[in-house]
Design a protein around this motif. Sequence first.
Motif, PDB file in Angstrom:
ATOM      1  N   LEU B 195      67.561  29.948  59.311  1.00  0.00           N
ATOM      2  CA  LEU B 195      66.497  30.365  58.402  1.00  0.00           C
ATOM      3  C   LEU B 195      66.476  29.413  57.208  1.00  0.00           C
ATOM      4  CD1 LEU B 195      64.503  32.656  58.734  1.00  0.00           C
ATOM      5  CD2 LEU B 195      66.013  34.118  57.403  1.00  0.00           C
ATOM      6  N   ARG B 196      65.405  28.651  57.064  1.00  0.00           N
ATOM      7  CA  ARG B 196      65.311  27.644  56.000  1.00  0.00           C
ATOM      8  C   ARG B 196      64.068  27.902  55.167  1.00  0.00           C
ATOM      9  NH1 ARG B 196      68.822  23.359  57.494  1.00  0.00           N
ATOM     10  NH2 ARG B 196      68.369  22.693  55.353  1.00  0.00           N
ATOM     11  N   GLU B 197      63.950  27.192  54.052  1.00  0.00           N
ATOM     12  CA  GLU B 197      62.759  27.348  53.211  1.00  0.00           C
ATOM     13  C   GLU B 197      62.032  26.018  53.083  1.00  0.00           C
ATOM     14  OE1 GLU B 197      63.120  29.305  49.502  1.00  0.00           O
ATOM     15  OE2 GLU B 197      63.323  31.258  50.495  1.00  0.00           O
ATOM     16  N   ILE B 198      60.714  26.097  53.142  1.00  0.00           N
ATOM     17  CA  ILE B 198      59.905  24.908  52.852  1.00  0.00           C
ATOM     18  C   ILE B 198      58.751  25.302  51.938  1.00  0.00           C
ATOM     19  CG2 ILE B 198      60.463  23.797  55.059  1.00  0.00           C
ATOM     20  CD1 ILE B 198      57.472  24.444  55.854  1.00  0.00           C
ATOM     21  N   GLY B 199      58.068  24.303  51.416  1.00  0.00           N
ATOM     22  CA  GLY B 199      56.945  24.553  50.524  1.00  0.00           C
ATOM     23  C   GLY B 199      57.360  24.390  49.074  1.00  0.00           C
ATOM     24  N   PHE B 200      56.349  24.317  48.223  1.00  0.00           N
ATOM     25  CA  PHE B 200      56.579  24.003  46.820  1.00  0.00           C
ATOM     26  C   PHE B 200      56.807  25.265  45.990  1.00  0.00           C
ATOM     27  CE2 PHE B 200      55.287  23.120  42.486  1.00  0.00           C
ATOM     28  CZ  PHE B 200      55.962  21.942  42.223  1.00  0.00           C
ATOM     29  N   SER B 201      57.751  25.164  45.074  1.00  0.00           N
ATOM     30  CA  SER B 201      57.813  26.159  43.989  1.00  0.00           C
ATOM     31  C   SER B 201      58.417  25.440  42.796  1.00  0.00           C
ATOM     32  CB  SER B 201      58.653  27.356  44.398  1.00  0.00           C
ATOM     33  OG  SER B 201      60.008  27.018  44.351  1.00  0.00           O
ATOM     34  N   GLY B 202      58.284  26.019  41.628  1.00  0.00           N
ATOM     35  CA  GLY B 202      58.907  25.423  40.458  1.00  0.00           C
ATOM     36  C   GLY B 202      57.914  24.693  39.582  1.00  0.00           C
ATOM     37  N   ASP B 203      58.425  23.829  38.696  1.00  0.00           N
ATOM     38  CA  ASP B 203      57.586  23.137  37.726  1.00  0.00           C
ATOM     39  C   ASP B 203      56.951  21.903  38.351  1.00  0.00           C
ATOM     40  OD1 ASP B 203      58.269  24.977  35.903  1.00  0.00           O
ATOM     41  OD2 ASP B 203      59.865  23.745  34.989  1.00  0.00           O
ATOM     42  N   GLY B 204      56.031  21.333  37.608  1.00  0.00           N
ATOM     43  CA  GLY B 204      55.400  20.093  38.055  1.00  0.00           C
ATOM     44  C   GLY B 204      54.199  20.406  38.930  1.00  0.00           C
ATOM     45  N   PHE B 205      53.496  19.340  39.270  1.00  0.00           N
ATOM     46  CA  PHE B 205      52.256  19.501  39.995  1.00  0.00           C
ATOM     47  C   PHE B 205      52.490  19.563  41.502  1.00  0.00           C
ATOM     48  CE2 PHE B 205      48.803  17.687  42.433  1.00  0.00           C
ATOM     49  CZ  PHE B 205      47.743  18.477  42.017  1.00  0.00           C
ATOM     50  N   ALA B 206      51.734  20.413  42.141  1.00  0.00           N
ATOM     51  CA  ALA B 206      51.635  20.374  43.603  1.00  0.00           C
ATOM     52  C   ALA B 206      50.265  20.903  43.976  1.00  0.00           C
ATOM     53  CB  ALA B 206      52.719  21.216  44.262  1.00  0.00           C
ATOM     54  N   TYR B 207      49.771  20.505  45.142  1.00  0.00           N
ATOM     55  CA  TYR B 207      48.508  21.069  45.619  1.00  0.00           C
ATOM     56  C   TYR B 207      48.737  22.487  46.117  1.00  0.00           C
ATOM     57  CZ  TYR B 207      46.185  16.541  45.370  1.00  0.00           C
ATOM     58  OH  TYR B 207      45.620  15.373  44.927  1.00  0.00           O
ATOM     59  N   ASP B 208      47.695  23.260  46.081  1.00  0.00           N
ATOM     60  CA  ASP B 208      47.759  24.651  46.534  1.00  0.00           C
ATOM     61  C   ASP B 208      48.259  24.758  47.978  1.00  0.00           C
ATOM     62  OD1 ASP B 208      44.936  23.436  46.759  1.00  0.00           O
ATOM     63  OD2 ASP B 208      44.868  25.014  48.240  1.00  0.00           O
ATOM     64  N   ASN B 209      47.938  23.755  48.814  1.00  0.00           N
ATOM     65  CA  ASN B 209      48.305  23.892  50.227  1.00  0.00           C
ATOM     66  C   ASN B 209      49.807  23.746  50.472  1.00  0.00           C
ATOM     67  OD1 ASN B 209      48.700  21.167  49.966  1.00  0.00           O
ATOM     68  ND2 ASN B 209      47.071  20.560  51.381  1.00  0.00           N
ATOM     69  N   GLU B 210      50.560  23.373  49.435  1.00  0.00           N
ATOM     70  CA  GLU B 210      52.019  23.256  49.566  1.00  0.00           C
ATOM     71  C   GLU B 210      52.719  24.578  49.239  1.00  0.00           C
ATOM     72  OE1 GLU B 210      53.343  19.671  47.372  1.00  0.00           O
ATOM     73  OE2 GLU B 210      51.232  19.074  47.370  1.00  0.00           O
ATOM     74  N   THR B 211      51.948  25.588  48.892  1.00  0.00           N
ATOM     75  CA  THR B 211      52.518  26.871  48.459  1.00  0.00           C
ATOM     76  C   THR B 211      52.073  27.973  49.397  1.00  0.00           C
ATOM     77  OG1 THR B 211      50.604  27.474  47.104  1.00  0.00           O
ATOM     78  CG2 THR B 211      52.325  26.132  46.054  1.00  0.00           C
ATOM     79  N   PRO B 212      52.740  29.137  49.404  1.00  0.00           N
ATOM     80  CA  PRO B 212      53.981  29.399  48.667  1.00  0.00           C
ATOM     81  C   PRO B 212      55.190  28.854  49.425  1.00  0.00           C
ATOM     82  CG  PRO B 212      53.352  31.336  49.897  1.00  0.00           C
ATOM     83  CD  PRO B 212      52.267  30.334  50.135  1.00  0.00           C
ATOM     84  N   THR B 404      57.250  17.924  49.512  1.00  0.00           N
ATOM     85  CA  THR B 404      56.453  19.032  50.059  1.00  0.00           C
ATOM     86  C   THR B 404      55.004  18.630  50.342  1.00  0.00           C
ATOM     87  OG1 THR B 404      55.890  19.778  47.816  1.00  0.00           O
ATOM     88  CG2 THR B 404      57.827  20.782  48.862  1.00  0.00           C
ATOM     89  N   TYR B 405      54.645  17.385  50.068  1.00  0.00           N
ATOM     90  CA  TYR B 405      53.254  16.928  50.162  1.00  0.00           C
ATOM     91  C   TYR B 405      52.739  16.978  51.598  1.00  0.00           C
ATOM     92  CZ  TYR B 405      49.248  14.037  48.749  1.00  0.00           C
ATOM     93  OH  TYR B 405      47.990  13.572  48.453  1.00  0.00           O
ATOM     94  N   ARG B 406      51.580  17.615  51.790  1.00  0.00           N
ATOM     95  CA  ARG B 406      50.971  17.737  53.115  1.00  0.00           C
ATOM     96  C   ARG B 406      49.670  16.940  53.175  1.00  0.00           C
ATOM     97  NH1 ARG B 406      49.889  23.841  54.420  1.00  0.00           N
ATOM     98  NH2 ARG B 406      50.508  23.299  56.560  1.00  0.00           N
TER      99      ARG B 406
END
Lengths: 426, 426, 426, 426
Positions: B195-212, B404-406
Amino acid sequence: MTAEATIDTGTLLERYLQVRRASEELCKPLAIEDYVVQSMPDASPAKWHLAHTTWFFETLVLKPALPDYREVNPQFAYLFNSYYNTLGPQFYRPHRGLVTRPTVAEVFAYRAHVDREMERLLTGAEQKGWEIPEEVIVTGMHHEQQHQELLLTDIKHLFSRNPLYPAYAGDYSLPARRARRSPGPMRWVKLQGGLREIGFSGDGFAYDNETPRHKVYLRDFAIASRLVTSGEYLHFIQDGGYRRPELWLSDGWGAVQAEGWKAPLYWEEKDGQWFQFTLSGLRPVDPAEPVCHVSFYEADAFARWASARLPTEAEWEVAAAGVPIEGNFVEDGFFHPIPLRDPGEGISQLFGDVWEWTASSYSPYPGYKPPEGALGEYNAKFMSNQYVLRGGSCATPRSHIRVTYRNFFPPQARWQFSGIRLARDL
Amino acid sequence: MTAEATIDTGTLLERYLQVRRASEELCKPLAIEDYVVQSMPDASPAKWHLAHTTWFFETLVLKPALPDYREVNPQFAYLFNSYYNTLGPQFYRPHRGLVTRPTVAEVFAYRAHVDREMERLLTGAEQKGWEIPEEVIVTGMHHEQQHQELLLTDIKHLFSRNPLYPAYAGDYSLPARRARRSPGPMRWVKLQGGLREIGFSGDGFAYDNETPRHKVYLRDFAIASRLVTSGEYLHFIQDGGYRRPELWLSDGWGAVQAEGWKAPLYWEEKDGQWFQFTLSGLRPVDPAEPVCHVSFYEADAFARWASARLPTEAEWEVAAAGVPIEGNFVEDGFFHPIPLRDPGEGISQLFGDVWEWTASSYSPYPGYKPPEGALGEYNAKFMSNQYVLRGGSCATPRSHIRVTYRNFFPPQARWQFSGIRLARDL
Amino acid sequence: MTAEATIDTGTLLERYLQVRRASEELCKPLAIEDYVVQSMPDASPAKWHLAHTTWFFETLVLKPALPDYREVNPQFAYLFNSYYNTLGPQFYRPHRGLVTRPTVAEVFAYRAHVDREMERLLTGAEQKGWEIPEEVIVTGMHHEQQHQELLLTDIKHLFSRNPLYPAYAGDYSLPARRARRSPGPMRWVKLQGGLREIGFSGDGFAYDNETPRHKVYLRDFAIASRLVTSGEYLHFIQDGGYRRPELWLSDGWGAVQAEGWKAPLYWEEKDGQWFQFTLSGLRPVDPAEPVCHVSFYEADAFARWASARLPTEAEWEVAAAGVPIEGNFVEDGFFHPIPLRDPGEGISQLFGDVWEWTASSYSPYPGYKPPEGALGEYNAKFMSNQYVLRGGSCATPRSHIRVTYRNFFPPQARWQFSGIRLARDL
Amino acid sequence: MTAEATIDTGTLLERYLQVRRASEELCKPLAIEDYVVQSMPDASPAKWHLAHTTWFFETLVLKPALPDYREVNPQFAYLFNSYYNTLGPQFYRPHRGLVTRPTVAEVFAYRAHVDREMERLLTGAEQKGWEIPEEVIVTGMHHEQQHQELLLTDIKHLFSRNPLYPAYAGDYSLPARRARRSPGPMRWVKLQGGLREIGFSGDGFAYDNETPRHKVYLRDFAIASRLVTSGEYLHFIQDGGYRRPELWLSDGWGAVQAEGWKAPLYWEEKDGQWFQFTLSGLRPVDPAEPVCHVSFYEADAFARWASARLPTEAEWEVAAAGVPIEGNFVEDGFFHPIPLRDPGEGISQLFGDVWEWTASSYSPYPGYKPPEGALGEYNAKFMSNQYVLRGGSCATPRSHIRVTYRNFFPPQARWQFSGIRLARDL
């Protein structure tokens, strides 16, 4: 292309330079960006027209005639050959607009190089013993004049695709507006048939497709005293012209439906008023003007609606024989057909304003022989699926037109300055 | 687009201007003619990229934030809107190359106007009480960086259509040539699933498609230590890769036949040697380089031929987690992938050089919510018929990429700098 | 295709003949003329379905297993191979409707020949020492059941093109009409996420694409208690569903515009009332019925309009696990989805009526290995540009469906009996 | 269609029934399946030809003439109207092959119904005072004869798409083989020009497009004594005819490249030998036969290669004036052109065998007036983009042809029995 009587090379050079300068004059209103783009496969970039006409002289005059001629770039022979299979392969026509290099400046440099070499040829021939292919040079000048007209019609098409409606020229409508009044009713001018002659013979230049002069048998007929106006064409539209299949040739009706035609090219309706895109920008349709940018199919349907028909090219030529070549040409600077000022007694507007669609398929005259070599490809191979237009337009150089001149376009083509003259049986 | 921590407007302005200057720097090698043309519907003219990125700030920042903002031309809102239905109608995409006006100079003036206004907004906000939409501005900067990459890939495509093979940049191969040697054998690096985690969280910029950021369950797997090289890809070609349907997805085989693919885009064989068109002109294929300009279908077929598969995007992200973002980016000035210099122990070339096709369809992460308003159209509506690519390329700005960039493109797309990394089950 | 436990050949033959007879039963309402025509490239003539399923047994069972097998016609191997490159070239798919010979009678004779030979194989195997490829035979039976459904959907498409609206079957609406009342409000059924398992394992038949059974991590979610009805879909239409780009994926909106979609396939409006073409002819749309013949794009847009989403295939399978396989299948003879009679407490209509679009792209399960040989082409090569549908339809044989069954079609496909079940995040 | 002299209704009925029976006779070799399919948009299903010719009598004769006439099915008026806008909307032509119902049996019942009603009309007219539209009935009979030829050419095209090469008829080559020897050298027959007359006048039936008879001025010319043979055409192929653009019209060369033409339609090369698909199946090309299934473009290119040209239609008609109408027609049952048996002194093979392409665009004769009403659409609206063919073919009923008969097809059409006769200037 018929033989040119011997002329002195000084005059030839002068005329050559005049034609070449005229092409460059026409480009003055263009931004660099405007030279590059091909807005449809039938059109070519302005840059390409400038280079192709130059390639013609380089390939058909300089390379054979000047033993020490050096090309600017050997790949230009491939890039700027239009359709001459005899002269080697051609760059794919619909991709002419993808070639951003050579730049516009480089194309002008190419022109300058070829002009210098043409000057060297013509001034040095006698001393060096070079043979001057006068006929080819004269053909090249007429060829360049044809491309001057195409350059304008192609720029008009390109600009029309831009929602900002850029203008090529100032307000053509000022002089035209002075004349804006009804050109008066159309009259039928009766002409006698019988055994007549059409086609070119004699001195001076003509394209091969205008020859030989030959006999045709015509019935008596009547021809319209003037061109069909935009106002008359509006009546056709308002009478459901574009919605009534019985008025159209079957292929024409197919084009109406496939293309969604509802009016001539460049016309658009806004809040119940008709506008047209012109080389001076978007303008209201002037009902007094000759209608323009209609296809053969539209001309034919309009004629049927008007209980008339289009003239054959023989009828047109018989009607125009002896009429002086006067009218609204490119040198007038309107770049648009203008209302008839002075109807007179005879047949008006035969020359200039708009090319007149005829009922005649473009086919070889009886006894026609295409020239040998590359120039044999100039006209002959297009003799299918096209109709003959006569008389020149507001984008034609005045010195380019003749009463025997046969222009030709496919029946669905609309981006040339093409209009309608009616005829009928007696 | 995820919230940006509060930053001072001075820094924001500085970064804004930096991004804007970078776009203009990339245009330095272009002639005016090169800015105008659209070489295929997927591509856009350089001029359009410059104007569209400007339109983004004008429309989404200046108009809402600056009460007295005045547009340069109200029709630019129509001409330079790409695909935001929320913001009104859009000029027909395949016709972007028909709009020769505004000229290049006018587009640069448009940029200057918007930059001045952005400066006025950012420097005057505090005093005037204007609200600064920081998040939108930062998104606009990342948006412009994306278009910097597209501008290069579109220019490359345009130049490739020209038989004169114009070069955008100097000789990238000089530095690359120093390294030209085999990158050594590819190794399989084993990674543990669970069981692993991917995707963006935290500070700084990311596109919406990298979340949650979210949990995924992975099996144990192995990933290639480096990218597939052109030399390895040549073996695939020589082994009949493009002639063996059993190696291809059905749609991929359809594309091979319909498009006549025989090699990556921009490759051509001359007298038995393979060349490739690059932004430095036509060059021999270097077997040590990462292979580039392959579609998802080709990447997938190569992987099947190599008894491997492409990694899923979750596998890729797990493999790349914690790896420093170093590599061959646009700032390096090669504009081309380069041979691996120093293989090292771990996984190389994860960032830069070429975008790496993954086996994952582009779809929303579990729990994904698109933003409200126009920015909701930025990514969400493209979540069908595309595949995810990871890691950035030699045309990507270094500061633009994240683990995390897609990125996403249709499976047949080849004009991006896209390449292959293999994976396999354990 | 997963291994079948050993079964006796008598039972196998009985089941084989049952499946074969079922195909021929479905053809009873057809005129000879109806068997011949291919109404679009995606569809096939009924005659072709009958021959292709026969070719499958001939090619994959009889030729390898029966040493003295003699073909009816060696060219049938070419004419009736669908897409198996491993088994040789294939007749061009869009031309299947041009092959009027073999006639229908000859195709039935071909079926009879193959059935006799299958019987000879299965009854004589023990004595002659022939090896029986049970797994391939069972796959062939499921393959034929798939084509039974396609035969019906292809006949429906063909009949829908005929302005006379021929009916395939009697009045399905009689039994349905008894139930015609609102199916009651849709409820959200909450399901717990976490680490779950999906995919096939164990005894009995399954396609290779359902394996291996594997872990997935799911968030908590809710799934709709029943299918979306035509009445609910009408609200979407009336609310401008087909005119609002913000509801659609970008490719979906492209399809709406390119295809002129305004309602599900087979719906037409006459004087303000909606009708639908069914296998019983043209009928009024029944608002109580499950909506049918929508594409993935329409299902997705409807879900967005309803502030919901489509379930992933893992969510669907978790929700359906343990639910008995009951519903409106082809054996019920309605050939159309019917209104829900008895809503109950749980999740209704999971099986039969309509295939349910999921949010999941069709891709290989983690650890998936396609079979060796021709059967490796059965499913694996289609794993791009398609979406998974679950649960079977009113045209599916009851014995054909499983909870792990993965059907797949491109997102724009509408001619299958495909409908909508909603899901949402918690 | 020109007026028919008064005839008694008994004879008219007899001739009517003869024509109707001939259509049904031609269908005898067809299986039900063969009647249904449309193999390309230009072709129609056999079933459609049978119904459309029936619709002609129903719509243009029975409905106006019989006060109590009752239609079999009111939708047939829509389904079986070909292109008469005057008579209401038409089912979309390229979908004619999608209409499996009415079945073939129902179409034959439709024919029987109309035939009974025609009989009732013609036998009861005198007593009941009904007016008999003789001219329309005769036109309908000629119309049906035209469709008899189309039925054969469309069946040939359909069968040619089937890799099993079904045969429509027995072995035509038996009688032909007796004659298989060289037809001897082609001779030039000189004809005098001057003012000549062509076109129809006088008694008997003719289509409107053959009128009015009118004067044309011709130069002296020579015409070939016989048709071009397949053997001569093979020399053209072997001499690179399909690879040399200088031999082709520009549009013709475009067709060669777009369509990949390398030989006449239905020819295929196998291991260095040429075969042709015929209505008797696949046969070796017989060099003594007239070449067949060539387009206008191929005829024109062959003529250029042979230093000749095609005759104009006026030249053809002048050459054929007074020649008896004898030749290989549909009644001979070869369904294929046959070698010339007896060259003789004059001009051979003017009638039957193959339609002869002329150099003339299909256009109205001077003074031509189309009939009023629906019959005005019969010929007139097709007068663009087509070329005239003369003389009839092996699929033409003998009683259908005249020396003034003008057939017409687009220049790229090849599925008619169309061949080549040469001409040249003197």
